[in-house]
Design an enzyme around this catalytic site. Structure first.
Site, PDB file in Angstrom:
ATOM      1  N   ILE A  32    -126.281  41.057 -37.064  1.00 15.64           N
ATOM      2  CA  ILE A  32    -125.601  41.696 -35.936  1.00 15.64           C
ATOM      3  C   ILE A  32    -124.696  42.848 -36.372  1.00 15.64           C
ATOM      4  O   ILE A  32    -124.438  43.764 -35.589  1.00 15.64           O
ATOM      5  CB  ILE A  32    -124.788  40.649 -35.123  1.00 15.64           C
ATOM      6  CG1 ILE A  32    -124.210  41.254 -33.828  1.00 15.64           C
ATOM      7  CG2 ILE A  32    -123.667  40.072 -35.942  1.00 15.64           C
ATOM      8  CD1 ILE A  32    -125.218  41.579 -32.784  1.00 15.64           C
ATOM      9  N   TYR A  33    -124.230  42.862 -37.621  1.00 14.78           N
ATOM     10  CA  TYR A  33    -123.305  43.912 -38.059  1.00 14.78           C
ATOM     11  C   TYR A  33    -123.993  45.270 -37.991  1.00 14.78           C
ATOM     12  O   TYR A  33    -125.008  45.501 -38.649  1.00 14.78           O
ATOM     13  CB  TYR A  33    -122.793  43.662 -39.471  1.00 14.78           C
ATOM     14  CG  TYR A  33    -121.998  42.392 -39.656  1.00 14.78           C
ATOM     15  CD1 TYR A  33    -121.495  41.660 -38.579  1.00 14.78           C
ATOM     16  CD2 TYR A  33    -121.752  41.908 -40.925  1.00 14.78           C
ATOM     17  CE1 TYR A  33    -120.781  40.496 -38.769  1.00 14.78           C
ATOM     18  CE2 TYR A  33    -121.028  40.734 -41.126  1.00 14.78           C
ATOM     19  CZ  TYR A  33    -120.542  40.032 -40.038  1.00 14.78           C
ATOM     20  OH  TYR A  33    -119.829  38.875 -40.229  1.00 14.78           O
ATOM     21  N   GLN A  34    -123.412  46.151 -37.197  1.00 12.47           N
ATOM     22  CA  GLN A  34    -123.964  47.489 -36.955  1.00 12.47           C
ATOM     23  C   GLN A  34    -125.427  47.401 -36.491  1.00 12.47           C
ATOM     24  O   GLN A  34    -126.228  48.289 -36.761  1.00 12.47           O
ATOM     25  CB  GLN A  34    -123.830  48.378 -38.200  1.00 12.47           C
ATOM     26  CG  GLN A  34    -122.420  48.679 -38.610  1.00 12.47           C
ATOM     27  CD  GLN A  34    -121.683  49.611 -37.643  1.00 12.47           C
ATOM     28  OE1 GLN A  34    -122.265  50.229 -36.764  1.00 12.47           O
ATOM     29  NE2 GLN A  34    -120.379  49.706 -37.803  1.00 12.47           N
TER      30      GLN A  34
END
Length: 182
Positions: A32-34
């Site tokens: 999910i990060y970036q």
């Protein structure tokens, strides 16, 4: 920067290289990060030096904005699909520590443990961990893994700070109270 903020790939490389030169060797990211870009950058940075790092990533929320419900959550389908996509973005054949990012409120612990064990037996993950799970769910998953001889739950991660103190209620023993004697 798919979230519209954060470090550029060049800034990330500078930070990563300084970390590695200082002896750092644990990398923890998430799909999910970036919206997956974090894993892509880490994959590029690990090129030629993958074995020098312990690589961890998480799944549950999906790597795209407004991810479809069939690719989010903790089901075995979401787990396998997320792992395969993470392996491609990270340009590696295995994840050293694969985290379940948070409980989804639907998937039973038995399904999570079995899915993690299948991935470990396939050689795609080495260790499994739970992130942001309440203590009772963590205890249940650890017990299920132990009784079924599945890959053990080897790590636990909680958001804990002066602002986020919820784990204290769930995980830390209560303070001993002084009892006055009359």
């Amino acid at each position: 920067m798919r979230w519209g903020h954060g470090a550029t790939a060049e800034e990330s490389a500078s930070i990563f290289n300084a970390y590695a030169e200082a002896g750092g060797n644990f990398i923890d990211t998430a799909d999910i990060y970036q919206f997956g870009q974090s894993e892509e950058i880490v994959g590029d940075l690990l090129a030629g030096r993958r074995e020098r790092f312990l690589l961890a990533t998480k799944y549950t929320s999906g790597a795209v904005p407004d991810a479809d419900r069939l690719i989010t959550g903790n089901s075995r389908k979401a787990m396998v699909d997320s792992l395969e996509a993470s392996l491609k973005r990270l340009k590696t054949d295995r994840i050293d520590l694969f985290w379940v990012h948070h409980p989804d409120g639907l998937t039973p612990s038995e399904e999570i443990v079995r899915g993690l064990d299948d991935l470990a037996r396939a050689g795609k993950i080495l260790y499994a961990g739970l992130s942001n799970f309440p203590a009772w769910r963590l205890s249940r998953a650890v017990t299920i893994a132990e009784f079924t001889r599945a890959v053990p739950i080897s790590a636990v991660q909680f958001e804990h700070s002066l602002v986020r103190r919820e784990p204290e209620v769930d995980l830390f023993p209560p303070p001993k109270r002084l009892v006055s004697v009359l």
